[in-house]
Scaffold this motif. Structure first.
Motif, PDB file in Angstrom:
ATOM      1  N   VAL A 131      -4.277   7.086  -0.912  1.00 35.37           N
ATOM      2  CA  VAL A 131      -3.663   7.112   0.417  1.00 35.37           C
ATOM      3  C   VAL A 131      -3.149   5.740   0.823  1.00 35.37           C
ATOM      4  O   VAL A 131      -1.997   5.585   1.256  1.00 35.37           O
ATOM      5  CB  VAL A 131      -4.679   7.637   1.453  1.00 35.37           C
ATOM      6  CG1 VAL A 131      -4.133   7.479   2.868  1.00 35.37           C
ATOM      7  CG2 VAL A 131      -5.015   9.090   1.166  1.00 35.37           C
ATOM      8  N   GLU A 132      -3.985   4.716   0.706  1.00 36.64           N
ATOM      9  CA  GLU A 132      -3.595   3.379   1.166  1.00 36.64           C
ATOM     10  C   GLU A 132      -2.461   2.806   0.327  1.00 36.64           C
ATOM     11  O   GLU A 132      -1.500   2.217   0.864  1.00 36.64           O
ATOM     12  CB  GLU A 132      -4.808   2.433   1.128  1.00 36.64           C
ATOM     13  CG  GLU A 132      -5.862   2.738   2.159  1.00 36.64           C
ATOM     14  CD  GLU A 132      -6.743   3.920   1.796  1.00 36.64           C
ATOM     15  OE1 GLU A 132      -7.385   4.501   2.687  1.00 36.64           O
ATOM     16  OE2 GLU A 132      -6.789   4.278   0.602  1.00 36.64           O
ATOM     17  N   ALA A 160       1.363   1.775   1.770  1.00 31.50           N
ATOM     18  CA  ALA A 160       1.964   0.444   1.688  1.00 31.50           C
ATOM     19  C   ALA A 160       3.213   0.455   0.824  1.00 31.50           C
ATOM     20  O   ALA A 160       4.233  -0.173   1.161  1.00 31.50           O
ATOM     21  CB  ALA A 160       0.945  -0.552   1.139  1.00 31.50           C
ATOM     22  N   LEU A 161       3.171   1.181  -0.306  1.00 30.20           N
ATOM     23  CA  LEU A 161       4.311   1.229  -1.211  1.00 30.20           C
ATOM     24  C   LEU A 161       5.517   1.883  -0.533  1.00 30.20           C
ATOM     25  O   LEU A 161       6.662   1.431  -0.701  1.00 30.20           O
ATOM     26  CB  LEU A 161       3.931   1.981  -2.481  1.00 30.20           C
ATOM     27  CG  LEU A 161       4.973   2.016  -3.600  1.00 30.20           C
ATOM     28  CD1 LEU A 161       5.294   0.606  -4.081  1.00 30.20           C
ATOM     29  CD2 LEU A 161       4.472   2.872  -4.764  1.00 30.20           C
ATOM     30  N   LEU A 191      -2.829  -2.634   2.962  1.00 31.86           N
ATOM     31  CA  LEU A 191      -3.758  -1.637   2.419  1.00 31.86           C
ATOM     32  C   LEU A 191      -4.967  -1.461   3.325  1.00 31.86           C
ATOM     33  O   LEU A 191      -5.396  -0.333   3.610  1.00 31.86           O
ATOM     34  CB  LEU A 191      -4.213  -2.061   1.022  1.00 31.86           C
ATOM     35  CG  LEU A 191      -3.154  -2.115  -0.078  1.00 31.86           C
ATOM     36  CD1 LEU A 191      -3.754  -2.678  -1.358  1.00 31.86           C
ATOM     37  CD2 LEU A 191      -2.569  -0.733  -0.339  1.00 31.86           C
ATOM     38  N   VAL A 192      -5.518  -2.580   3.789  1.00 32.99           N
ATOM     39  CA  VAL A 192      -6.709  -2.502   4.632  1.00 32.99           C
ATOM     40  C   VAL A 192      -6.366  -1.883   5.984  1.00 32.99           C
ATOM     41  O   VAL A 192      -7.158  -1.126   6.555  1.00 32.99           O
ATOM     42  CB  VAL A 192      -7.330  -3.905   4.802  1.00 32.99           C
ATOM     43  CG1 VAL A 192      -8.542  -3.844   5.732  1.00 32.99           C
ATOM     44  CG2 VAL A 192      -7.757  -4.463   3.451  1.00 32.99           C
ATOM     45  N   SER A 193      -5.181  -2.175   6.495  1.00 32.89           N
ATOM     46  CA  SER A 193      -4.762  -1.557   7.756  1.00 32.89           C
ATOM     47  C   SER A 193      -4.643  -0.041   7.593  1.00 32.89           C
ATOM     48  O   SER A 193      -5.012   0.730   8.493  1.00 32.89           O
ATOM     49  CB  SER A 193      -3.432  -2.141   8.224  1.00 32.89           C
ATOM     50  OG  SER A 193      -3.574  -3.513   8.555  1.00 32.89           O
ATOM     51  N   ALA A 194      -4.120   0.402   6.438  1.00 38.30           N
ATOM     52  CA  ALA A 194      -4.044   1.849   6.179  1.00 38.30           C
ATOM     53  C   ALA A 194      -5.447   2.440   6.057  1.00 38.30           C
ATOM     54  O   ALA A 194      -5.701   3.565   6.509  1.00 38.30           O
ATOM     55  CB  ALA A 194      -3.242   2.106   4.908  1.00 38.30           C
ATOM     56  N   GLU A 231      -0.661 -10.303   1.948  1.00 39.61           N
ATOM     57  CA  GLU A 231       0.027  -9.487   2.943  1.00 39.61           C
ATOM     58  C   GLU A 231       0.027  -8.008   2.520  1.00 39.61           C
ATOM     59  O   GLU A 231      -0.117  -7.107   3.362  1.00 39.61           O
ATOM     60  CB  GLU A 231       1.448  -9.993   3.151  1.00 39.61           C
ATOM     61  CG  GLU A 231       1.501 -11.392   3.761  1.00 39.61           C
ATOM     62  CD  GLU A 231       2.922 -11.893   3.925  1.00 39.61           C
ATOM     63  OE1 GLU A 231       3.864 -11.186   3.513  1.00 39.61           O
ATOM     64  OE2 GLU A 231       3.105 -12.996   4.464  1.00 39.61           O
ATOM     65  N   ILE A 232       0.189  -7.764   1.222  1.00 37.17           N
ATOM     66  CA  ILE A 232       0.060  -6.375   0.751  1.00 37.17           C
ATOM     67  C   ILE A 232      -1.370  -5.903   0.930  1.00 37.17           C
ATOM     68  O   ILE A 232      -1.617  -4.757   1.343  1.00 37.17           O
ATOM     69  CB  ILE A 232       0.484  -6.262  -0.725  1.00 37.17           C
ATOM     70  CG1 ILE A 232       1.924  -6.732  -0.927  1.00 37.17           C
ATOM     71  CG2 ILE A 232       0.328  -4.825  -1.217  1.00 37.17           C
ATOM     72  CD1 ILE A 232       2.398  -6.674  -2.365  1.00 37.17           C
TER      73      ILE A 232
END
Length: 343
Positions: free
Chosen positions: A138-139, A143-144, A164-167, A159-160
């Protein structure tokens, strides 16, 4: 295993200019054999994603990146607790996201990250066979998709990682929202008295409570990992530090949300328990009144009964007096219990 090269919006100083116009998209896919060359480029970020662990992935992490054997072992085996290890040129982070299972079980979906100066390696930890493999992606897919659509142009690997962590935080938030809906439904059923099957209702109560405790635990432990990274300025003192502080804040608020909903549900549970205990107390008091009322009858009949009614003769006067006394005692006890408010 997916090997991608993410072109940055502003290539690093000294990077070679491309011959002619750039026709590549922001993300290009590559083969494992190209990895050594990709790692020497300065116009983008190498992103290696390992959806499923295998020997080829282990060789690349050990040979191409020279990661520590213990970190590689952490990727190969499931880890129940988030963690961070800071090495000389990269950071290793282990996080978890929730996935709803059967009978109230919450699966831990593991996401491991190696965050280096020009690369990001993401490894999706061993999954329970009951978990859909897509749950682990999912994460990364979130991001992708943002990068490919041009809505997100990362300059550095962290930053990527932040995306991912925000997702992942978004997934925790969505799961909390789902549990909150269940809490509201349970609260309505308790206050409305529409419980249905009591055993099933109690199971639903404690399943939801368990889910909220799991979310709070995940968020609180992950918060400590990122608080540690922020304290030692893993990604510098400027933008990297701000992103770490924001991540800490996200986990803080998620833990607080889950804790608040758990307290609200606990209040619903206590409301239900108080109502049930009150009903049981009232029933016990009524049974005690019944026992008290019948006690004189039992006592007198046991003492006098055999002497008042016999085969040869019945002593009507004594029998009448005895019955009257029994009636008076029972009525007196009933009046006394009524005045006490027991029925």
């Amino acid at each position: 295993m997916d090997i991608r090269f993410v072109r940055t919006a502003h290539p690093a100083p000294g990077s070679p200019a491309p011959d002619g116009p750039v026709t590549e998209g922001p993300v290009t896919d590559h083969e494992p054999a190209e990895l050594p060359v990709l790692l020497t480029r300065t116009d983008g970020i190498v992103w290696v994603d390992v959806p499923t662990w295998d020997d080829a992935a282990e060789r690349i992490l050990a040979d191409a990146f020279a990661f520590h054997p213990l970190a590689i072992a952490d990727c190969r085996e499931r880890r129940q607790v988030p963690k961070v290890h800071v090495y000389g040129d990269h950071v290793f982070v282990v996080l978890h996201a929730p996935s709803a299972g059967r009978a109230g079980h919450v699966h831990y979906v593991e996401l491991d990250q190696f965050i280096g100066p020009n690369y990001l390696v993401t490894v999706h930890g061993p999954l329970n066979p009951a978990v859909d493999p897509d749950e682990a992606m999912v994460e990364v897919r979130s991001a992708l998709r943002r990068i490919v659509d041009g809505r997100f142009r990362p300059e550095l690997p962290f930053e990527i990682s932040y995306a991912l962590v925000s997702a992942l935080c978004g997934r925790l938030r969505d799961y909390t929202a789902t549990l909150t809906g269940e809490v509201w439904d349970l609260e309505k059923r308790v206050t409305g008295g529409h419980l249905g099957d009591v055993e099933q209702f109690l199971e639903e109560l404690f399943r939801t409570r368990h889910g909220l405790i799991t979310v709070r635990t995940m968020a609180a432990l992950s918060r400590e990992v990122y608080a540690r990274m922020a304290r030692i300025n893993v990604f510098g003192t400027k933008r990297g530090h701000r992103l770490l502080q924001d991540t800490v804040d996200q986990f803080d608020r998620l833990a607080a949300m889950a804790h608040s909903q758990k307290d609200y549900l606990q209040g619903t549970i206590e409301f239900y328990q108080t109502r049930t205990n009150t009903k049981m107390t009232i029933a016990a008091e009524r049974l005690a009144v019944i026992a008290a009322v019948t006690l004189p009858i039992t006592a007198l009949s046991s003492v006098l009964g055999m002497n008042l009614i016999v085969n040869d003769e019945t002593h009507y006067v004594s029998l009448s007096v005895t019955l009257t006394v029994m009636l008076i005692m029972s009525v007196t006890l009933l009046v006394w219990a009524k005045r006490k408010g027991w029925w």
